[in-house]
Design an enzyme around this catalytic site. Structure first.
Site, PDB file in Angstrom:
ATOM      1  N   LYS A 151       0.843  -1.185   0.000  1.00 35.14           N
ATOM      2  CA  LYS A 151       0.000   0.000   0.000  1.00 35.14           C
ATOM      3  C   LYS A 151       0.887   1.247   0.000  1.00 35.14           C
ATOM      4  O   LYS A 151       2.047   1.112   0.360  1.00 35.14           O
ATOM      5  CB  LYS A 151      -0.947  -0.013   1.193  1.00 35.14           C
ATOM      6  CG  LYS A 151      -0.235  -0.201   2.546  1.00 35.14           C
ATOM      7  CD  LYS A 151      -0.115   1.035   3.353  1.00 35.14           C
ATOM      8  CE  LYS A 151       1.207   1.669   3.317  1.00 35.14           C
ATOM      9  NZ  LYS A 151       1.614   2.357   4.498  1.00 35.14           N
ATOM     10  N   LYS A 185      -2.516  -8.312  11.678  1.00 39.68           N
ATOM     11  CA  LYS A 185      -2.244  -8.242  13.119  1.00 39.68           C
ATOM     12  C   LYS A 185      -3.210  -9.175  13.841  1.00 39.68           C
ATOM     13  O   LYS A 185      -4.411  -9.152  13.584  1.00 39.68           O
ATOM     14  CB  LYS A 185      -2.429  -6.806  13.626  1.00 39.68           C
ATOM     15  CG  LYS A 185      -1.316  -5.855  13.179  1.00 39.68           C
ATOM     16  CD  LYS A 185      -1.613  -4.446  13.686  1.00 39.68           C
ATOM     17  CE  LYS A 185      -0.623  -3.425  13.156  1.00 39.68           C
ATOM     18  NZ  LYS A 185       0.662  -3.428  13.822  1.00 39.68           N
ATOM     19  N   ASP A 238      -0.969   7.240   3.709  1.00 44.17           N
ATOM     20  CA  ASP A 238      -0.098   6.240   4.346  1.00 44.17           C
ATOM     21  C   ASP A 238      -0.877   5.367   5.332  1.00 44.17           C
ATOM     22  O   ASP A 238      -0.633   4.171   5.435  1.00 44.17           O
ATOM     23  CB  ASP A 238       1.042   6.976   5.082  1.00 44.17           C
ATOM     24  CG  ASP A 238       2.079   6.023   5.658  1.00 44.17           C
ATOM     25  OD1 ASP A 238       2.364   5.003   5.014  1.00 44.17           O
ATOM     26  OD2 ASP A 238       2.603   6.299   6.760  1.00 44.17           O
ATOM     27  N   HIS A 243      -4.844   1.388   6.332  1.00 40.93           N
ATOM     28  CA  HIS A 243      -5.015   0.633   7.573  1.00 40.93           C
ATOM     29  C   HIS A 243      -6.278   0.989   8.366  1.00 40.93           C
ATOM     30  O   HIS A 243      -7.016   0.119   8.811  1.00 40.93           O
ATOM     31  CB  HIS A 243      -3.826   0.875   8.502  1.00 40.93           C
ATOM     32  CG  HIS A 243      -2.502   0.609   7.866  1.00 40.93           C
ATOM     33  ND1 HIS A 243      -2.286  -0.431   7.011  1.00 40.93           N
ATOM     34  CD2 HIS A 243      -1.304   1.228   7.980  1.00 40.93           C
ATOM     35  CE1 HIS A 243      -1.018  -0.435   6.626  1.00 40.93           C
ATOM     36  NE2 HIS A 243      -0.409   0.567   7.193  1.00 40.93           N
ATOM     37  N   LYS A 329       2.500  11.322  13.085  1.00 42.08           N
ATOM     38  CA  LYS A 329       3.880  11.060  13.507  1.00 42.08           C
ATOM     39  C   LYS A 329       4.280  12.044  14.600  1.00 42.08           C
ATOM     40  O   LYS A 329       3.756  13.152  14.678  1.00 42.08           O
ATOM     41  CB  LYS A 329       4.832  11.245  12.317  1.00 42.08           C
ATOM     42  CG  LYS A 329       4.526  10.366  11.115  1.00 42.08           C
ATOM     43  CD  LYS A 329       4.794   8.914  11.382  1.00 42.08           C
ATOM     44  CE  LYS A 329       4.599   8.069  10.140  1.00 42.08           C
ATOM     45  NZ  LYS A 329       4.316   6.674  10.399  1.00 42.08           N
TER      46      LYS A 329
HETATM   47  C1  BG6 Z   1       3.029   1.544   7.782  1.00 40.28           C
HETATM   48  C2  BG6 Z   1       3.152   3.014   7.548  1.00 40.28           C
HETATM   49  O1  BG6 Z   1       2.211   0.969   6.797  1.00 40.28           O
HETATM   50  O2  BG6 Z   1       2.480   1.318   9.068  1.00 40.28           O
HETATM   51  C3  BG6 Z   1       4.034   3.625   8.621  1.00 40.28           C
HETATM   52  O3  BG6 Z   1       3.723   3.243   6.257  1.00 40.28           O
HETATM   53  C4  BG6 Z   1       3.524   3.283   9.986  1.00 40.28           C
HETATM   54  O4  BG6 Z   1       4.114   5.040   8.450  1.00 40.28           O
HETATM   55  C5  BG6 Z   1       3.303   1.789  10.113  1.00 40.28           C
HETATM   56  O5  BG6 Z   1       4.479   3.716  10.945  1.00 40.28           O
HETATM   57  C6  BG6 Z   1       2.643   1.420  11.420  1.00 40.28           C
HETATM   58  O6  BG6 Z   1       2.588   0.027  11.510  1.00 40.28           O
HETATM   59  P1  BG6 Z   1       2.709  -0.723  12.889  1.00 40.28           P
HETATM   60  O7  BG6 Z   1       2.532  -2.169  12.539  1.00 40.28           O
HETATM   61  O8  BG6 Z   1       4.059  -0.410  13.445  1.00 40.28           O
HETATM   62  O9  BG6 Z   1       1.603  -0.183  13.718  1.00 40.28           O
END
Ligand code: BG6
Length: 487
Positions: A151, A185, A238, A243, A329
């Protein structure tokens, strides 16, 4: 080492072509994940061909992979396992072209005695996806293969539609696995178990009992080495259109007729079809102070590093229930929660000052960390005279089961599923295109970015966005530590 149950892995040995093999994702997740799958015996044989723009040779790619494991593997790397894995790694620079890639794959296949399969993993930004697909086509590596696409899939509706059309010119749809690692997850799948394996909550899983839902994924992380990718992508593309919306679908969908790919996709896609277009007035975009001064970032950048939004699912189950989403972030805490706030009862019988309702509504909370947790908060009577109420909670932590070591990291789980051809936890072209469609008003008319201080919870406007409700995070009470007796 625990015995691996039969049937969880693929039948055939796999040649993995990892495009973007020296990128951030490969380092943090894909190489450590492939190492675990190969060394724990999930795959009957595995050879990995790294491909990237970098001019490495196989020796330096092995060194790169070893460093990645030392830094990011969550399990101990035994020498024997590493030696076997290192032997299975090879590198082909992109500049060497299709013929060199084809030769490397065929060579790897010769090392297996019988039949094998190919798994192409495109860990590249949307702008590079098509040329990687074309390279695989030119190298004649489509047969006996599956392809995992990272993605975001496209950057808007038009680009996703065109990417799908051009992808189909090379690969059939049943070969394509569009990955969204949040669906891999363990706790995300646990949402399905929790909702559909129990009679307790499903009857109240609707607008009559639920006031609102929050999906909140603040990160303390900065950009690291991903400035180039991030500057062109931003928090919405992103994290949200990928997600957070996928998690929202698991949370909001109707019961599927079976826990199988087609029925699950159908129910998720119905949620996406019922989503109202995202109104820019329901969105707060933020950028942390100092972002524009970072290397690789435009000094006048308008990219959001934070986003909060309110969205609505206009169907019988959810009409009128706001879904409040937030991610960004360099925020105050790293958390990944879904929090469901129940409607409040009439509290008229409680005396003034009893504290009823004073600490918000009852909540059901899912923590999406690998070691997942769940809690149900409610009001109970404080011991002693009179009627004073306190907010209490029932909590469950996966740690309590003693099975935490069996959890597969999300990418491991999904790579294994793709090798087996199981697309239950992958996204569909139709779903993705619909999500870009509901995003169009926001992408075409984004509200201005507002600055926020690193270490905060985002710009102040997030409070007006959800008023009269309030953000659940930061938690008023911390999770109980399962390792502390009497906690
Ligand atoms: C990724 C994003 O897909 O998911 C990142 O590109 C993000 O920016 C990350 O930090 C978060 O994933 P997780 O599994 O660490 O929660």
């Amino acid at each position: 080492m625990a015995k691996i149950p039969s049937g969880v892995g693929p039948h055939f040995p796999q040649v993995v072509v990892l495009v973007g093999a020296t990128g951030d994702l490969a380092r943090r997740k894909l190489l450590p994940g492939l190492f675990h799958l190969a060394s724990a015996g999930f795959i009957p044989g595995c050879r990995i061909i790294g491909v990237s723009l970098d001019d490495l040779d196989t020796g330096s790619f092995r060194t790169f992979a070893r460093k990645a494991l030392d830094e990011f593997s969550t399990r101990k790397v035994l020498d024997a396992d590493w030696n076997a894995f290192a032997d299975a790694l090879e590198f082909v620079p992109l500049a060497a072209g299709a013929a060199a890639l084809k030769a490397a794959v065929e060579n790897a296949e010769k090392s297996f005695t019988g039949e094998s399969r190919r798994l192409h993993y495109l860990s590249v930004p949307p702008s590079a996806a098509l040329s990687a697909v074309q390279l695989l086509g030119e190298a004649d590596l489509v047969e006996r293969s599956r392809i995992i696409m990272e993605k975001p899939f496209g950057t808007d509706l038009a680009s996703a539609v065109s990417l799908n059309a051009r992808l189909h010119a090379v690969f059939n749809e049943d070969q394509i696995f569009r990955i969204d690692h949040f669906l891999g997850k363990e706790p995300a799948q646990n949402i399905l178990a929790f909702r559909f394996a129990n009679g307790l909550f499903e009857p109240i899983w609707n607008r009559n009992f639920i006031d609102h839902v929050q999906i909140d994924v603040p990160e303390t992380l900065a950009l690291g080495k991903r400035a180039g990718f991030y500057e062109a992508t931003g928090a919405y593309r992103d994290m949200v259109v990928t997600h957070l919306f996928q998690i929202l679908a698991f949370m909001a969908m109707e019961p599927p007729t079976a826990l199988e790919p087609a029925p699950i996709s159908e129910e998720k896609n119905k949620v996406f079809r019922s989503m109202l277009p995202i109104a820019p007035s329901d969105v707060v975009r933020g950028q942390y102070t100092g972002y524009r001064a970072e290397e690789g970032i435009d000094p006048e950048s308008d990219t959001e590093t934070f986003i909060a939004l309110k969205c609505s699912i206009d169907n019988w189950r959810w009409a009128g229930v706001p879904f409040l989403l937030r991610t960004g972030k360099r925020l105050a805490e790293g958390q990944r929660i879904i929090s469901i706030a129940f409607r409040e009862p009439p509290k008229s019988m409680f005396p003034a000052g009893s504290g009823v309702g004073a600490q918000g509504p009852d909540h059901l909370t899912f923590d999406l960390a690998d070691a997942s947790k769940m809690s149900l908060s409610f009001y109970g009577k404080r011991p002693g005279p009179g009627m004073r109420l306190d907010k209490l909670s029932l909590q469950f932590a996966m740690h309590d089961t003693g099975l935490i070591g069996d959890v597969l990291e999300a990418y491991e789980r999904l790579i294994l599923d793709a090798m087996r051809g199981d697309r239950t936890l992958f996204t569909t072209a139709e779903g993705i295109e619909r999500l870009w469609e509901v995003s169009t008003p926001l992408l075409e008319g984004p509200p201005p970015v507002r600055l926020y201080a690193p270490g905060s919870w985002g710009p102040n406007a997030i409070h007006q966005l959800v008023a009269p409700r309030a953000w659940r995070l930061p938690f008023e009470r911390v999770w109980r530590d399962p390792n502390r007796l009497g906690a």
